[in-house]
Structure formats: structure tokens, C-alpha cells
Enzyme design. Structure first.
Site, PDB file in Angstrom:
ATOM      1  N   GLY A  46       0.994  -1.131   0.544  1.00 21.64           N
ATOM      2  CA  GLY A  46       0.100  -0.333   0.213  1.00 21.64           C
ATOM      3  C   GLY A  46       0.686   1.389  -0.290  1.00 21.64           C
ATOM      4  CD  GLN A  51       3.636   5.943   2.619  1.00 23.31           C
ATOM      5  OE1 GLN A  51       2.000   5.433   2.147  1.00 23.31           O
ATOM      6  NE2 GLN A  51       3.812   5.025   3.388  1.00 23.31           N
ATOM      7  CB  CYS A  94       4.458   1.985   7.190  1.00 18.74           C
ATOM      8  SG  CYS A  94       4.566   3.920   6.374  1.00 18.74           S
ATOM      9  CG  LEU A  95       6.436   1.135   1.327  1.00 23.32           C
ATOM     10  CD1 LEU A  95       5.852   1.585  -0.354  1.00 23.32           C
ATOM     11  CD2 LEU A  95       7.282  -0.205   1.070  1.00 23.32           C
ATOM     12  CG  HIS A 136      -1.141   0.873   7.059  1.00 22.39           C
ATOM     13  ND1 HIS A 136       0.200   1.326   8.391  1.00 22.39           N
ATOM     14  CD2 HIS A 136      -0.117   1.836   6.763  1.00 22.39           C
ATOM     15  CE1 HIS A 136       1.184   1.668   7.799  1.00 22.39           C
ATOM     16  NE2 HIS A 136       0.849   1.603   6.940  1.00 22.39           N
ATOM     17  CD  GLU A 137      -1.612   2.352   2.624  1.00 19.73           C
ATOM     18  OE1 GLU A 137      -0.655   3.824   2.632  1.00 19.73           O
ATOM     19  OE2 GLU A 137      -0.562   1.563   3.180  1.00 19.73           O
ATOM     20  CG  HIS A 140       0.000   6.953   5.769  1.00 16.21           C
ATOM     21  ND1 HIS A 140       1.010   7.550   5.842  1.00 16.21           N
ATOM     22  CD2 HIS A 140       0.295   5.311   5.430  1.00 16.21           C
ATOM     23  CE1 HIS A 140       2.016   5.977   6.505  1.00 16.21           C
ATOM     24  NE2 HIS A 140       2.030   5.010   6.079  1.00 16.21           N
TER      25      HIS A 140
END
Ligand code: NI
Length: 177
Positions: A46, A51, A94-95, A136-137, A140
Site C-alpha cells: 500500500g 507518503q 510501512c514504507l 493503515h493507508e 496516512h
């Protein structure tokens, strides 16, 4: 298409909430393409627009990314969780926190309402990894990060680790000059 830079914690831009998307145009389509290329290159399941430094309520998810399975790229624009049920602890990455894994409490099942890249509204019910990724996304888009959802001690350790990684990264860059 282009691979974009993924911002890493503690970059303050990760705290900027995304703006509502109103233009479903070529620019948006290009952003989605670039984000998809960036997510697959990472690889991750994701990626949210904030991000990559873009203030937009938009994220993409492919729960098959990195697996030997056909792509299931999903695009969520202006998403909203309209219903949720249950509770589950999930080991998340998470990236923007490379290498980190943290156990986070999430709803087990969610119904999300969103628009696709052409502006068409859809609803989706999900559980498992997809439901977790949606939550999660979605965080963000509100400038919220996984570090905000863990205990004080874990938070301090993760913060210190990420600060150190950021400093090492800066030093490596300076060394190149
Ligand atoms: Ni993330």
C-alpha cells in the site's frame, strides 16, 4: 511512469493531511501510475499520496504485491470507512518506516466508500490484509502514522531508530560530495 521518492519518518511532510480530490483528470491518472510503480518497486502492499509528498486523499493497495500472484491493484480516492467490526492485532510495516514491524490494534472488518481514479463511487467490504491496509493507508491521509498507535516504550525505540537511520542517510549523502 516514474518511481517517486518515498518520505521517511520523521519527515514532517508525513504529518500533512491530504486534501479532498476534486479533479479526476490526466494529472490524477499519472499520479496513480507513478504511485503504483513506486509501490511495486519498494515493494509494498500500500502507498498513500502524502507518503510521496502529495497532499491528496488518495491511496493505492495491492495485497498481491510481492507475492507470486496476479496483481490486484485497487485505487481509493476520497475514501471513508463507513462501518467497522471486531478487533484484531496485526503485525504491520510501512514504507515510511523501512525495516520496522509493529503490532497494531485494528478493526477486523471494514466497509469503505471511495471513488476510483475516474471519480466513480464504490463500496467495498473487506477483512484480512486488505482491511488492515485500508485502515493503515487511511491513517496516512489524516497525517497519522503507525508510531502514533503503539505504546510509549515502543514509540521511543522506533523514534530513536528512525532518527538514527535518517542521520546515517544524511551523512552518507554528504560523504558523496
Ligand atoms: Ni504506511
Amino acid at each position: 511512469m516514474a518511481v517517486l521518492e518515498i518520505l521517511r519518518y520523521p519527515d514532517p511532510r508525513l504529518r500533512n493531511p491530504g486534501k479532498v480530490v476534486t479533479a479526476f483528470d490526466d494529472k490524477l491518472a499519472k499520479l496513480v501510475d507513478d504511485m503504483a510503480e513506486t509501490m511495486y518497486a519498494a515493494p509494498g502492499v500500500g502507498l498513500a499520496a502524502p507518503q510521496v509528498g502529495v497532499s491528496a486523499r488518495l491511496y493505492i493497495i495491492d495485497v498481491a504485491a510481492g507475492e507470486d500472484a496476479p496483481s490486484e491493484l485497487r485505487v481509493f480516492v476520497n475514501p471513508e470507512i463507513v462501518e467497522s467490526r471486531g478487533e484484531i492485532d496485526w503485525d504491520e510495516g510501512c514504507l515510511s518506516f523501512p525495516g520496522a514491524r509493529e503490532e497494531i490494534k485494528r478493526a477486523e472488518w471494514v466497509r469503505v466508500r471511495a471513488q476510483d481514479a475516474s471519480g466513480k463511487t464504490f463500496e467495498l467490504e473487506s477483512d484480512g490484509l486488505l482491511a488492515i491496509a485500508i485502515q493503515h493507508e487511511g491513517d496516512h491521509l489524516d497525517g497519522k502514522l503507525m508510531i502514533d498507535r503503539i505504546g510509549v516504550l515502543r514509540k521511543r525505540m522506533l523514534h530513536r531508530r528512525m532518527e538514527k537511520a535518517a542521520q546515517t542517510g544524511r551523512r552518507a549523502l554528504e560523504g558523496c560530495r
